[in-house]
Design a protein around this motif. Structure first.
Motif, short mmCIF file in Angstrom:
data_model
loop_
_atom_site.label_atom_id
_atom_site.label_comp_id
_atom_site.label_asym_id
_atom_site.label_seq_id
_atom_site.Cartn_x
_atom_site.Cartn_y
_atom_site.Cartn_z
N LEU A 63 0.71 -1.29 -0.11
CA LEU A 63 0.20 -0.06 -0.13
C LEU A 63 0.83 1.26 0.01
O LEU A 63 0.57 2.18 -0.87
CB LEU A 63 -1.04 -0.07 1.31
CG LEU A 63 -1.93 -1.01 1.32
CD1 LEU A 63 -2.84 -1.09 2.56
CD2 LEU A 63 -3.02 -0.68 0.18
N LEU A 112 0.63 11.61 -9.46
CA LEU A 112 -0.42 12.64 -9.57
C LEU A 112 0.18 13.98 -9.48
O LEU A 112 -0.67 15.10 -9.69
CB LEU A 112 -1.48 12.38 -8.53
CG LEU A 112 -2.33 11.27 -8.91
CD1 LEU A 112 -3.06 10.72 -7.65
CD2 LEU A 112 -3.15 11.24 -10.06
N TYR A 120 0.84 9.11 -5.54
CA TYR A 120 0.94 10.58 -5.07
C TYR A 120 1.95 11.36 -6.05
O TYR A 120 1.99 12.35 -6.34
CB TYR A 120 1.41 10.49 -3.58
CG TYR A 120 1.43 12.04 -2.97
CD1 TYR A 120 0.50 12.71 -2.68
CD2 TYR A 120 2.78 12.60 -2.90
CE1 TYR A 120 0.58 14.06 -2.18
CE2 TYR A 120 2.83 13.87 -2.45
CZ TYR A 120 1.77 14.55 -1.97
OH TYR A 120 1.87 15.73 -1.57
N PRO A 136 -1.84 23.35 -0.73
CA PRO A 136 -0.64 22.68 -1.25
C PRO A 136 0.37 22.20 -0.62
O PRO A 136 0.67 22.72 0.66
CB PRO A 136 -0.35 23.94 -2.36
CG PRO A 136 -0.53 24.99 -1.47
CD PRO A 136 -1.60 24.88 -0.61
N ASP A 193 -6.05 26.11 -12.00
CA ASP A 193 -7.08 25.83 -12.91
C ASP A 193 -6.74 26.03 -14.35
O ASP A 193 -6.38 26.87 -14.89
CB ASP A 193 -8.49 26.36 -12.37
CG ASP A 193 -9.05 25.83 -11.17
OD1 ASP A 193 -8.77 24.83 -10.94
OD2 ASP A 193 -9.84 26.73 -10.63
N HIS A 249 -9.90 22.54 -4.14
CA HIS A 249 -8.25 22.80 -3.86
C HIS A 249 -8.06 22.71 -2.10
O HIS A 249 -8.29 23.50 -1.54
CB HIS A 249 -7.85 24.19 -4.40
CG HIS A 249 -8.35 24.67 -5.78
ND1 HIS A 249 -7.97 23.77 -6.78
CD2 HIS A 249 -9.13 25.56 -6.12
CE1 HIS A 249 -8.51 24.34 -7.89
NE2 HIS A 249 -9.23 25.21 -7.59
N LEU A 300 -1.04 27.88 -4.54
CA LEU A 300 -2.10 27.36 -3.99
C LEU A 300 -2.95 26.50 -4.94
O LEU A 300 -3.12 25.46 -4.42
CB LEU A 300 -3.26 28.64 -3.37
CG LEU A 300 -2.61 29.38 -2.55
CD1 LEU A 300 -3.40 30.70 -2.01
CD2 LEU A 300 -2.07 28.64 -1.19
N PHE A 301 -3.13 26.68 -6.11
CA PHE A 301 -3.83 25.85 -6.97
C PHE A 301 -3.66 26.71 -8.40
O PHE A 301 -3.29 27.42 -8.59
CB PHE A 301 -5.22 25.72 -6.69
CG PHE A 301 -6.14 26.73 -6.77
CD1 PHE A 301 -6.74 27.44 -8.07
CD2 PHE A 301 -6.45 27.33 -5.64
CE1 PHE A 301 -7.57 28.40 -8.03
CE2 PHE A 301 -7.29 28.52 -5.79
CZ PHE A 301 -7.62 29.01 -7.10
N GLU A 305 -11.17 26.75 -2.31
CA GLU A 305 -10.09 26.18 -1.51
C GLU A 305 -10.94 25.86 -0.01
O GLU A 305 -12.04 26.26 0.10
CB GLU A 305 -9.28 27.36 -1.09
CG GLU A 305 -8.49 27.88 -2.26
CD GLU A 305 -7.71 29.07 -1.99
OE1 GLU A 305 -6.87 29.05 -1.22
OE2 GLU A 305 -8.19 30.32 -2.64
#
Lengths: 148, 275
Positions: free
Chosen positions: A11, A22, A19, B156, A95, B153, A92-93, B80
């Motif tokens: 596992l 991805l 991980y 991170p 899109d 989100h 942070l992200f 978020e």
């Protein structure tokens, strides 16, 4: 008990591998989101180390000629670049739109304003456009949105 | 129960059939009882065999976190994580841990009682159950987070992801301890399942997120400290800013203490049942 240890080991290997893949840490499975995140981080690193020539390479040739990055950075952070010490950068992200041609990435920076000795954590959204197989920063629409 | 008959027998030295022969042969024929470690190993193998014996059961165990993670991700789609997100994740982890464990003892109580007559160690039995449940919790937490991350989100970075995973898994394991306690006290699997909401609802009600300023009143503030949700939520909510090592260690330590308390109470109940 040996079976359990074997299962847990499997596992950990499968989960850890998934991980890593991805999160785009392997060059073989890197999606557009990972490229945009990586470019965002590198762009802010260039700003952090005042490497404006390399920072300007993240937008296309037309924007590159028109944009004055130090001025835009000054407008964004309200201080001249020489008073700006970017300490940490967190992407942070990111899109991507449904067509796969437009992207945005949100970043939180920890900045030390040297003239006022203040620590601030501004969040900045960068907007990207794909031209050919490369992502270019829409520098004006990104940096002119001051979110301090 | 038919599945249980196919499971590996716990070799406690004397089976029911053997015991009659041994009695006839006199004390010289008795074999030494296996120790704690040997019993624990056998019980872990048996619990694993039980886990993989039913495809439907395994599908339900893995399907629940996928569904819950999808729902939470959908609720905060393209947004978020915020305090209420962390609270929803906490509730999901506690629910999953508790439900995984609430029936595991009560549904094989007859087998436990029989083996207890042949010196089955209560602690080997409980810890073997918990060990397998802990692995299930770890897999479920990973699935929950993965499904959420597909839609929303999450904070991170590896450190944030590791913190989310460790805190959720620990909360789920502690909730499994609560589930085991319920299972030792319940007289039927149905009763155990019914008891779970009665113990989860107070954990939702006595929380900072639901009570807001009322949490400072005397009874809610005391009750909140005994919930699993508070410590899991504290460990997650700090991620909105940055990781605070002190809060993280405190949250994990309290979750570990709660788990120990549930196990001691469960062992005490099983010991009482011997009388």
């Amino acid at each position: 008990m040996k079976k359990l240890i074997l299962i847990v080991t499997l596992l950990v290997i499968v989960g850890g591998g998934a991980y890593v893949v991805l999160n785009g840490a392997t060059p073989f499975f890197r999606s557009d989101i990972h490229i945009v995140k990586q470019q965002t981080e590198r762009f802010f690193e260039c700003v952090k180390f005042k490497e404006f020539d390399e920072a300007s390479n993240y937008h296309n040739e037309v924007d590159r000629e028109a944009a004055n990055i130090p001025k835009m950075i000054e407008d964004l952070f309200k201080v001249p670049p020489e008073y700006l010490d970017i300490q940490d950068i967190y992407v942070l992200f990111a899109d991507i739109d449904s067509g796969g041609q437009l992207a945005k990435s949100k970043t939180r920076c920890v900045v030390h304003l040297l003239n006022s000795d203040e620590i601030r954590k501004p969040e900045v959204i960068l907007y990207w456009k794909k031209e050919g197989d490369q992502w270019f920063l829409k520098l004006r629409s990104s940096l002119e949105r001051n979110v301090l | 129960m038919a599945e249980l008959d196919d499971m590996p027998d716990l070799d406690l030295g004397v089976s029911v059939a053997e015991s009659a022969d041994v009695a006839a042969a006199g004390s010289a024929g008795t074999r030494e009882r296996p120790g704690f470690a040997s019993q624990y190993d056998t019980l872990v193998d048996r619990n694993l065999a039980l886990l993989f014996s039913s495809f439907r059961g395994l599908f339900l165990l893995l399907g629940q976190p996928v569904l819950l993670g999808y729902i939470i991700g959908l609720a905060w789609r393209n947004a978020e994580a915020e305090p209420t997100t962390y609270f929803s994740m906490t509730i999901a982890a506690v629910y999953l841990g508790c439900m995984n464990a609430c029936c595991v003892i009560v549904r094989e109580r007859a087998i436990y009682d029989r083996e207890r007559m042949f010196d089955l160690s209560i602690w080997a039995y409980l810890l073997a159950k918990l060990m397998v449940l802990a692995v299930v919790s770890a897999v479920q937490s990973a699935l929950l987070l993965y499904m959420q991350a597909r839609s929303m989100h999450l904070p991170p970075g590896l450190a944030n992801h590791a913190t989310l995973y460790v805190v959720l898994t620990c909360a789920s394991i502690t909730a499994s301890g609560l589930g085991l306690l319920i299972s030792t006290c319940a007289s039927s699997a149905y009763g155990a399942v019914i008891a779970v909401p009665s113990l989860i609802v107070p954990q939702i009600v006595f929380s900072e997120v639901v009570l807001r300023s009322h949490i400072d009143k005397k009874i809610p503030s005391i009750a909140e400290n005994f919930t699993i949700t508070k410590w899991c939520y504290d460990g997650l909510a700090m991620l909105a800013d940055e990781i605070d090592g002190g809060i993280l260690v405190k949250s994990l330590a309290v979750l570990a203490l709660q788990l120990a308390a549930f196990l001691f109470l469960g062992a005490f109940k099983l010991k009482l049942d011997d009388l």
